[in-house]
Design a protein around this motif. Sequence first.
Motif, short mmCIF file in Angstrom:
data_model
loop_
_atom_site.label_atom_id
_atom_site.label_comp_id
_atom_site.label_asym_id
_atom_site.label_seq_id
_atom_site.Cartn_x
_atom_site.Cartn_y
_atom_site.Cartn_z
N ILE A 43 -12.97 -0.83 1.99
CA ILE A 43 -13.72 0.42 1.79
C ILE A 43 -15.12 0.12 1.27
CG2 ILE A 43 -13.86 2.52 0.40
CD1 ILE A 43 -10.82 2.73 0.63
N SER A 44 -15.21 -0.77 0.30
CA SER A 44 -16.54 -1.08 -0.25
C SER A 44 -17.40 -1.79 0.79
CB SER A 44 -16.42 -1.92 -1.52
OG SER A 44 -15.83 -3.17 -1.26
N GLU A 45 -16.79 -2.58 1.65
CA GLU A 45 -17.56 -3.26 2.69
C GLU A 45 -18.17 -2.25 3.66
OE1 GLU A 45 -16.88 -6.84 5.88
OE2 GLU A 45 -15.72 -6.80 4.03
N ASP A 46 -17.37 -1.26 4.07
CA ASP A 46 -17.90 -0.22 4.96
C ASP A 46 -18.96 0.62 4.26
OD1 ASP A 46 -16.50 -0.98 7.15
OD2 ASP A 46 -15.16 0.74 7.20
N LEU A 47 -18.71 0.98 3.01
CA LEU A 47 -19.70 1.76 2.26
C LEU A 47 -21.01 1.01 2.12
CD1 LEU A 47 -17.68 3.48 -0.62
CD2 LEU A 47 -19.01 4.61 1.17
N LEU A 48 -20.93 -0.30 1.91
CA LEU A 48 -22.14 -1.12 1.84
C LEU A 48 -22.91 -1.09 3.16
CD1 LEU A 48 -21.24 -4.33 -0.19
CD2 LEU A 48 -23.25 -2.89 -0.50
N SER A 49 -22.20 -1.23 4.25
CA SER A 49 -22.84 -1.21 5.57
C SER A 49 -23.52 0.13 5.84
CB SER A 49 -21.81 -1.48 6.67
OG SER A 49 -21.24 -2.75 6.52
N TYR A 50 -22.79 1.20 5.59
CA TYR A 50 -23.35 2.52 5.85
C TYR A 50 -24.51 2.83 4.92
CZ TYR A 50 -19.00 3.09 8.48
OH TYR A 50 -17.95 2.94 9.35
N SER A 51 -24.40 2.42 3.65
CA SER A 51 -25.49 2.63 2.69
C SER A 51 -26.73 1.85 3.10
CB SER A 51 -25.06 2.21 1.29
OG SER A 51 -24.00 3.00 0.83
N PHE A 52 -26.52 0.66 3.63
CA PHE A 52 -27.65 -0.15 4.09
C PHE A 52 -28.39 0.54 5.23
CE2 PHE A 52 -29.54 -3.53 6.71
CZ PHE A 52 -30.40 -4.07 5.78
N VAL A 53 -27.65 1.12 6.16
CA VAL A 53 -28.27 1.85 7.27
C VAL A 53 -29.06 3.03 6.72
CG1 VAL A 53 -27.79 3.28 9.29
CG2 VAL A 53 -26.56 1.13 8.97
N TRP A 54 -28.47 3.78 5.81
CA TRP A 54 -29.14 4.94 5.24
C TRP A 54 -30.41 4.56 4.48
CZ3 TRP A 54 -28.25 10.35 4.38
CH2 TRP A 54 -27.30 10.89 5.25
N VAL A 55 -30.32 3.54 3.62
CA VAL A 55 -31.50 3.16 2.84
C VAL A 55 -32.59 2.60 3.76
CG1 VAL A 55 -30.93 0.76 2.18
CG2 VAL A 55 -32.21 2.20 0.61
N SER A 56 -32.19 1.92 4.82
CA SER A 56 -33.18 1.38 5.76
C SER A 56 -33.92 2.49 6.49
CB SER A 56 -32.49 0.48 6.80
OG SER A 56 -31.91 -0.63 6.18
N LEU A 57 -33.20 3.48 6.97
CA LEU A 57 -33.84 4.55 7.74
C LEU A 57 -34.63 5.51 6.85
CD1 LEU A 57 -31.05 5.13 10.39
CD2 LEU A 57 -33.33 4.17 10.77
N LEU A 58 -34.11 5.84 5.69
CA LEU A 58 -34.87 6.69 4.77
C LEU A 58 -36.09 5.94 4.24
CD1 LEU A 58 -32.00 8.46 2.80
CD2 LEU A 58 -33.38 9.38 4.68
N GLY A 59 -35.93 4.65 3.99
CA GLY A 59 -37.06 3.82 3.56
C GLY A 59 -38.12 3.72 4.64
N THR A 60 -37.68 3.68 5.89
CA THR A 60 -38.62 3.66 7.02
C THR A 60 -39.47 4.92 7.03
OG1 THR A 60 -37.14 2.29 8.34
CG2 THR A 60 -38.78 3.58 9.54
N ALA A 61 -38.84 6.05 6.84
CA ALA A 61 -39.59 7.32 6.80
C ALA A 61 -40.60 7.30 5.65
CB ALA A 61 -38.63 8.50 6.66
N LEU A 62 -40.17 6.82 4.50
CA LEU A 62 -41.06 6.76 3.33
C LEU A 62 -42.25 5.85 3.59
CD1 LEU A 62 -41.59 7.54 0.37
CD2 LEU A 62 -40.15 5.59 -0.29
#
Length: 164
Positions: A43-62
């Motif tokens: 579960i933590s491995e999947d959460l890490l992967s999904y969080s990485f995608v989210w932080v990358s894309l939101l960071g891209t917008a910023l």
Amino acid sequence: MGRVKNIMDKVLSGACAFLLSFMTLLATYQVITRYVFSSPSTISEDLLSYSFVWVSLLGTALVFGQKDHMKLSIFSDKLKGVKQFALSFFTELLIMSIAIIVFFIGGTKVVGVGSIQISPTLNISMEWIYIVLPISGVLIVVYNFINIIQLVQQFTKSKKEGIL
């Protein structure tokens, strides 16, 4: 426009900071469960992967909003006045087009596909993971509009002051 941009900057910075902190805690938990207890958490491995995608894309917008993205300044540094304005304007329109086509339109299609997929470890619909694509697309487009307005205001001000 400056107020909207400041609010967006603060919200996105806060979201990215939260996600990075969450990822740090999750990675620490992952290491402890794997090496100390010899029982890795999927579960933590999947959460890490999904969080990485989210932080990358939101960071891209910023980053696009703050105009801190990578760019080749070999041409823009040599241009002045109207030519530099035209290049900057064209660049913003190009980024906006890509954000609309790839992130918003393409992302919306991916969200549709995700609505029929379930994450095996988290047992949630993948549309909740993929929704960040159109969200980041909209944020990039809003930032582009703000950047274009600021660019036109700067150009107009420089023209009035006789700098151009």
